[in-house]
Design an enzyme around this catalytic site. Structure first.
Site, PDB file in Angstrom:
ATOM      1  N   SER A  67       1.713   5.421  -6.949  1.00  4.78           N
ATOM      2  CA  SER A  67       0.740   4.679  -7.735  1.00  4.78           C
ATOM      3  C   SER A  67       1.147   3.204  -7.817  1.00  4.78           C
ATOM      4  O   SER A  67       1.424   2.586  -6.799  1.00  4.78           O
ATOM      5  CB  SER A  67       0.587   5.329  -9.107  1.00  4.78           C
ATOM      6  OG  SER A  67      -0.578   4.876  -9.762  1.00  4.78           O
ATOM      7  N   ASP A 109      -4.226   9.531  -6.674  1.00  6.76           N
ATOM      8  CA  ASP A 109      -2.953   9.002  -7.164  1.00  6.76           C
ATOM      9  C   ASP A 109      -1.758   9.901  -6.837  1.00  6.76           C
ATOM     10  O   ASP A 109      -1.756  11.098  -7.131  1.00  6.76           O
ATOM     11  CB  ASP A 109      -3.069   8.850  -8.686  1.00  6.76           C
ATOM     12  CG  ASP A 109      -1.979   7.986  -9.287  1.00  6.76           C
ATOM     13  OD1 ASP A 109      -0.794   8.299  -9.069  1.00  6.76           O
ATOM     14  OD2 ASP A 109      -2.306   7.013  -9.977  1.00  6.76           O
TER      15      ASP A 109
END
Length: 332
Positions: free
Chosen positions: A48, A162
């Site tokens: 991320s 993510d």
């Protein structure tokens, strides 16, 4: 899904940067401390926002990323939002692509100065996907695709989101890359307990919210939009064309339940905290740094200076004593 393309044959120290949205600015402070202490970084990986900082380091563009963060305010944040409500996410990411390419350059992973990996999650299978070659924007766009906020990223027939969903602090990836000593930076550890005290997007007082609804019905929102958004702790937003921000209408409705971003981001924080704790216990990094940045909420990307300082202080607290130890794993 991993393809090896490392330039160095015997990397020593690996840095694993964890997920955590705006709190990821703390990673820059950790790197600052390592540089000040003379600790070399031979390879880097991230999930991320951690992947974005890791890529900046590997691309020799960390200072550019720092300057961007330090000059970021709410006006800048809003300009990077390209809402696509009500599709599979609220932000499509086209403007983010421009940012990444401007800051890092149109580079490929295999051309970076350090071995680098970005972690994403296959939404259909739950598999961990590791990007080790190809266009750097592709890797980063997949890795930072917070579910519900960003639209998922399609790549080679896979739907990617993510990387923090499966590997919030990718110690295992750094080890697979050949690191003998791994420093992990976990920016989720102190988040959940501190975050619970204040909602991510505080609601306006009911009377104020009712007045805002009336303004919507009277089609006078263009005049009062900034006042309403200020009540939601979003200061400094620019004047916007009401047709371009109609997707914000639901934010101003009176609701008894938490708002959508509060639900999405808090849920993600809790999940990544739990998964991260388990992964760290099993993957066992040599050194773990946990900045105390629970006061920075997930969406507050304009608080880069606080995050960087917190990361630096946490890293110095852990690493400086180790440098002075005889036979330290950091000095050999």
């Amino acid at each position: 899904m991993t393809v090896s393309s490392d330039k160095r044959s015997t990397p020593c120290l690996g840095l694993a940067l964890g997920s955590g949205a705006a709190r990821g600015w703390a990673h820059i402070g950790v790197i600052d401390a390592m540089r000040e202490l003379g600790i070399p970084i031979d390879l880097v990986t991230g999930a991320s926002f951690g992947s974005l900082v890791a890529a900046s380091l590997a691309a020799d563009a960390l200072e550019e990323m720092r300057e961007f963060g330090l000059h970021l305010d709410w006006r800048s944040v809003i300009r990077f939002i390209d809402p696509v409500y009500p599709r599979s996410g609220l932000i499509d990411g086209r403007k983010l692509e421009v940012l990444i390419r401007d800051e890092l350059g149109a580079k490929r992973i295999e051309d970076l100065s350090l071995p680098f990996r970005a972690i994403a999650t296959d939404l259909n299978t739950g598999d961990e996907v590791v990007f080790s070659e190809g266009d750097i924007y592709t890797a980063l766009r997949a890795s930072i695709s917070v579910p519900g906020l960003f639209t998922p990223f399609s790549f080679k027939g896979r739907t990617l989101v993510d990387g923090g969903l499966v590997n919030p602090v990718p110690v295992s990836v750094a080890r697979e890359m050949g690191a003998k000593v791994i420093i992990a930076v976990d920016i989720n550890h102190y988040n959940v307990p501190e975050q619970s005290a204040k909602p991510l997007f505080p609601m306006p007082r009911r009377a104020d919210a009712y007045q805002l609804q009336e303004k919507w019905r009277q089609n006078k929102l263009l005049i009062r939009l900034n006042e309403g958004l200020d009540r939601m702790n979003l200061p400094g937003l620019p004047e916007l064309d009401v047709e371009k921000i109609s997707w914000l209408k639901n934010w101003l409705d009176v609701q008894a339940s938490p708002r959508i971003f509060e639900v999405l981001l808090t849920s993600l924080a809790i999940m990544e905290f739990r998964i991260g704790e388990n992964r760290i216990c099993s993957d066992k990094p040599d050194i773990i740094i946990r900045p105390r940045i629970g006061h920075i909420r997930f969406h507050e990307f304009n608080r880069a200076e606080e995050g960087i300082v917190a990361g630096y202080e946490a890293a110095m607290e852990i690493l400086k004593p180790l440098i002075d130890e005889p036979g330290s794993i950091l000095t050999g």
